[in-house]
Design a protein around this motif. Structure first.
Motif, PDB file in Angstrom:
ATOM      1  N   GLU A 105       0.847  -1.195   0.000  1.00 40.12           N
ATOM      2  CA  GLU A 105       0.000   0.000   0.000  1.00 40.12           C
ATOM      3  C   GLU A 105       0.882   1.243   0.000  1.00 40.12           C
ATOM      4  N   ALA A 106       1.994   1.156   0.704  1.00 42.39           N
ATOM      5  CA  ALA A 106       3.005   2.212   0.772  1.00 42.39           C
ATOM      6  C   ALA A 106       4.260   1.547   1.318  1.00 42.39           C
ATOM      7  N   ASP A 107       5.351   2.271   1.352  1.00 44.95           N
ATOM      8  CA  ASP A 107       6.565   1.713   1.919  1.00 44.95           C
ATOM      9  C   ASP A 107       6.332   1.395   3.393  1.00 44.95           C
TER      10      ASP A 107
ATOM     11  N   ASP B 224     -12.296  10.681  -4.555  1.00 44.75           N
ATOM     12  CA  ASP B 224     -11.355  11.547  -5.267  1.00 44.75           C
ATOM     13  C   ASP B 224      -9.955  11.530  -4.651  1.00 44.75           C
ATOM     14  N   ASN B 225      -9.808  10.831  -3.487  1.00 41.47           N
ATOM     15  CA  ASN B 225      -8.519  10.764  -2.786  1.00 41.47           C
ATOM     16  C   ASN B 225      -7.962  12.155  -2.459  1.00 41.47           C
TER      17      ASN B 225
ATOM     18  N   PHE C 111       0.861  14.044  10.732  1.00 44.90           N
ATOM     19  CA  PHE C 111       0.605  13.070   9.665  1.00 44.90           C
ATOM     20  C   PHE C 111       0.533  13.795   8.331  1.00 44.90           C
ATOM     21  N   ASP C 112       1.048  13.127   7.325  1.00 49.52           N
ATOM     22  CA  ASP C 112       1.023  13.681   5.970  1.00 49.52           C
ATOM     23  C   ASP C 112       0.128  12.869   5.054  1.00 49.52           C
ATOM     24  N   SER C 113      -0.294  11.676   5.512  1.00 56.56           N
ATOM     25  CA  SER C 113      -1.139  10.814   4.681  1.00 56.56           C
ATOM     26  C   SER C 113      -2.223  10.174   5.530  1.00 56.56           C
ATOM     27  N   ILE C 114      -3.273   9.759   4.860  1.00 54.08           N
ATOM     28  CA  ILE C 114      -4.369   9.011   5.485  1.00 54.08           C
ATOM     29  C   ILE C 114      -4.637   7.785   4.625  1.00 54.08           C
ATOM     30  N   HIS C 115      -4.703   6.613   5.251  1.00 50.81           N
ATOM     31  CA  HIS C 115      -5.031   5.373   4.552  1.00 50.81           C
ATOM     32  C   HIS C 115      -6.378   4.878   5.068  1.00 50.81           C
TER      33      HIS C 115
ATOM     34  N   GLY D  39      -6.860   1.514  -2.790  1.00 52.18           N
ATOM     35  CA  GLY D  39      -6.831   2.748  -3.554  1.00 52.18           C
ATOM     36  C   GLY D  39      -7.444   3.938  -2.867  1.00 52.18           C
ATOM     37  N   ARG D  40      -7.822   3.805  -1.601  1.00 51.83           N
ATOM     38  CA  ARG D  40      -8.450   4.923  -0.886  1.00 51.83           C
ATOM     39  C   ARG D  40      -7.454   5.499   0.109  1.00 51.83           C
ATOM     40  N   SER D  41      -6.572   6.356  -0.389  1.00 46.58           N
ATOM     41  CA  SER D  41      -5.540   6.972   0.432  1.00 46.58           C
ATOM     42  C   SER D  41      -5.301   8.401  -0.037  1.00 46.58           C
ATOM     43  N   ILE D  42      -5.007   9.262   0.912  1.00 48.77           N
ATOM     44  CA  ILE D  42      -4.527  10.604   0.593  1.00 48.77           C
ATOM     45  C   ILE D  42      -3.027  10.573   0.816  1.00 48.77           C
ATOM     46  N   ALA D  43      -2.264  10.686  -0.265  1.00 46.14           N
ATOM     47  CA  ALA D  43      -0.840  10.387  -0.222  1.00 46.14           C
ATOM     48  C   ALA D  43      -0.015  11.472   0.434  1.00 46.14           C
ATOM     49  N   THR D  44      -0.480  12.716   0.368  1.00 48.74           N
ATOM     50  CA  THR D  44       0.314  13.811   0.918  1.00 48.74           C
ATOM     51  C   THR D  44      -0.596  14.980   1.291  1.00 48.74           C
TER      52      THR D  44
END
Length: 274
Positions: A57-59, A203-204, A236-240, A245-250
């Motif tokens: 999902e991410a590193d 829309d992420n 926090f900089d992201s939300i999972h 596919g439902r994540s706010i990356a930054t």
């Protein structure tokens, strides 16, 4: 005797000789019983028809979800951490292949779950990894359909974990609705794992809040402000969220603030779509 699993919500029940008469989780206004009525399966049956997909999902974060889609169709997240891995949220299916692949990634030290809709197969998962602790907020204890000694009910507003990870009670969707703060993710910028206590929008770029998603029951402005306040102290900089596919990356903190304002403006009838 089998432990029956509700096909609609994925909750596994204490063992019974026959199918339970009803599912309290689905009878609640936040869930539903489908038009075909209450239906049940078992883990053995599910193992014959489904498999688990496991991919990054991410590193430092692995997603684990079931295919074909089952019940609510959430996917769990395996947080890889120096002091041991955390399984965040849960799914109904666990099998030999899943156990082997998760063990290759370092196994599981504990399981923590955001709210009752994702309790699912938590006891089976705990047993598959050596009876690891299952951390649930005590406010939602009534929704546990299969109890076990591994379940630890925590109280209050936060529960500290290892490696500076933290469980934070937000309420909202359920009284014990919880998110996890993981400070080491995203190169130390931090992440929130939110299930659908804070729901990542399609829309992420935004998040949403509901008492019931399938039955369209919104939360109050007061409850939403309380969720925002509960996570405010944590970087926090992201939300999972709860699905692939439902994540706010930054820049997720700004997205949360923007979404809270939009939501409350809509409740108050002053949102103009800009």
């Amino acid at each position: 005797m089998p432990h029956f699993i509700c096909i609609t919500c994925g909750t596994q029940f204490a063992e019974t000789a026959g199918e339970p008469g009803h599912c309290p989780v689905c009878d609640d206004e936040r869930q539903y019983v489908g038009h075909g009525g209450q239906q049940w399966t078992t883990l053995d049956r599910q193992r014959r028809t489904h498999r688990n997909r496991i991919e990054p999902e991410a590193d430092g974060l692995l997603g684990i979800g079931t295919e074909p889609a089952f019940a609510i169709n959430e996917r769990a997240l395996l947080v890889r951490a120096p002091g041991g891995n955390l399984l965040w949220d849960c799914i109904a299916l666990v099998d030999d292949d899943t156990v082997a692949r998760v063990n290759q990634a370092g196994g599981i030290r504990a399981i923590a779950i955001s709210h009752p809709h994702y309790y699912s197969g938590m006891v089976e998962w705990s047993r598959a990894f050596g009876d690891v602790p299952i951390l649930l907020h005590a406010a939602d204890r009534e929704w546990v359909m299969r109890d076990a000694p591994a379940i630890e009910y925590w109280e209050g507003e936060t529960r500290a974990l290892w490696d500076d990870m933290m469980l934070v009670r937000c309420g909202g969707h359920f009284a014990g609705g919880t998110v996890a703060h993981v400070p080491h993710l995203h190169e130390g910028r931090g992440a929130l794992l939110t299930g659908d206590v804070i729901q990542v929008a399609m829309d992420n770029r935004h998040v949403g809040f509901m008492r019931s998603f399938p039955n369209y029951i919104p939360l109050s402005a007061r409850a939403v402000r309380a969720i925002e306040a509960a996570v405010e102290p944590y970087p926090f900089d992201s939300i999972h969220g709860a699905w692939w596919g439902r994540s706010i990356a930054t820049d997720a903190r700004a997205a949360l603030a923007r979404s809270v304002d939009r939501y409350i403006q809509a409740l108050e009838g002053v949102y103009d779509g800009r």
